[in-house]
Design an enzyme around this catalytic site. Structure first.
Site, PDB file in Angstrom:
ATOM      1  CB  SER B 144      -0.898   0.008   1.230  1.00  0.00           C
ATOM      2  OG  SER B 144      -0.094  -0.104   2.391  1.00  0.00           O
ATOM      3  CE  LYS B 183      -0.646   9.742  -1.172  1.00  0.00           C
ATOM      4  NZ  LYS B 183      -0.588   8.342  -0.725  1.00  0.00           N
TER       5      LYS B 183
END
Lengths: 225, 225
Positions: B144, B183
């Site tokens: 992921s 992120k």
DNA sequence: GTATAGCACGAACAAGCGTTCTGTGTCAAG
DNA sequence: CTTGACACAGAACGCTTGTTCGTGCTATAC
């Protein structure tokens, strides 16, 4: 367990002083130095407290030896200090240059013995494979290694070798493409399969004589701050 | 330059003994211990040779201090020993568990004080940011995080913090997606932009109240052998 | 009130350890 | 042959450093 495991403030201060002094002087302190540091005026009180710490397996004493006191591993872990065990030594690996898509890796015949301080990566030996000869580092330049999930600026630790066994992550130069790439290497009959690390991407197939293995990747490092 | 830089066999043996003894005992040897080890029967000859080694900047002596002898950095490099400089200490970071897409990171309130030997990452302090408090490691489970160019099995070194400044690579939990993601974080007016590390992928935008910063990524490690 | 343990203290002593002094032998240079 | 430098040697000394002893105070248990 119970009150006996608690350290007095004096004992805590003694441990901290021994740790700090040893780091700074490369030798343990004397009984008198400990006393001065933690405000104990008598050497027998220092000795008494060291005996208590020894009972709690926090120091080791050697009788009638100057500076014969050292912290146990248990004590050092109390501080979260780096424990330098015999097998966990720092290894310094030279950064030999950059890995760029359009040119082969240039590792030359350097013996890696003299290099600038700025161009090394320091790693614990426990993080590296057993065979630590012929290691060098390259810094990735550009986005061409993204299929290997290696970003611009990442550091690749490599082992200098020109052969590969199946599954090795290697740096290969592909003659026909005039490109360097990082991929998992598989011999498949009369051709070579180069498999990207990104599982969403497909392999490429090349003739064995079209590839040149330039090194095996043992680690990738990315610093993000 | 010239003969004066050469070491006698005695002097070479003295340096080696000091290095070995210090590693083994966590303190330097005495003059008498050195004499016994290299077959010098007189303490004054040991002192004479140590003075010669000090002239050559290979040992440092402290007068009238027991065990007041230590090797210089130059001497240690002669052996090819790992040079443990003050700023290059080994730091051991606990692996606190796994980072999985479908659940928030569980770092709990543990103080990281007791952990298994198997679940640590050892790194040189020179590779880490200056502030080394509150560091922990997580192993990535699953694919992921591929948009962050982080693969299954990679180790992520994180700093425990709940705020982010623009550009920080962070682990965030997105409530509405019920997902953890890695992120780059940017405040943009009344929304948050989460930018993947892979430059070929676009950002996502979320409401500030929909994200929970769980830590800042300081390093990513991938071992490939 | 007594006994015990924990913690502290100073002084004296014993052992460890580094320095100094004096002397010797070898070798190279003049 | 003499001289000077280098390396070595033993002994003595002085200082550093660790251990032991006797004592005192406080808190706790009986």
């Amino acid at each position: 367990m119970g009150n006996s495991d608690k350290l007095s403030k004096r004992q805590q201060a003694i441990l901290e002083y021994i740790e700090k002094y040893t780091q700074r002087h490369s030798r343990p302190p004397t009984i008198r130095e400990i006393g001065e540091a933690v405000d104990i005026s008598s050497t027998s009180v220092v000795t008494y407290n060291l005996a208590k710490l020894a009972e709690k397996d926090l120091v080791v004493r050697e009788r009638e030896v100057s500076r014969g006191v050292s912290l146990t591993g248990k004590a050092r872990e109390m501080f979260g200090a780096a424990v330098n065990k015999a097998q966990s030594m720092l290894v310094r690996i030279p950064i030999k240059g950059q890995i760029v898509a359009g040119q082969p890796i240039n590792v030359g015949n350097d013996t890696f013995e003299t290099f600038d301080e700025d161009d090394v990566v320091e790693l614990a030996s426990s993080m590296l494979p057993k065979q630590q000869r012929d290691l060098f580092a390259l810094r990735v330049s550009g986005e061409s290694m993204i299929d290997a999930m290696v970003n611009d600026g990442d550091i690749v630790i490599m082992k200098q070798q020109q052969t590969a066994i199946n599954g090795d992550m290697v740096a290969v130069w592909i003659n026909s493409d005039e490109a360097t790439t990082l991929k998992h290497f598989y011999h498949e009959g009369d051709r070579v399969r180069l498999q990207p690390a990104n599982p969403h991407m497909g392999p490429i197939y090349v003739a064995p004589e079209d590839v040149l293995v330039q090194g095996k990747v043992v680690m990738v490092l990315r610093q993000t701050s």
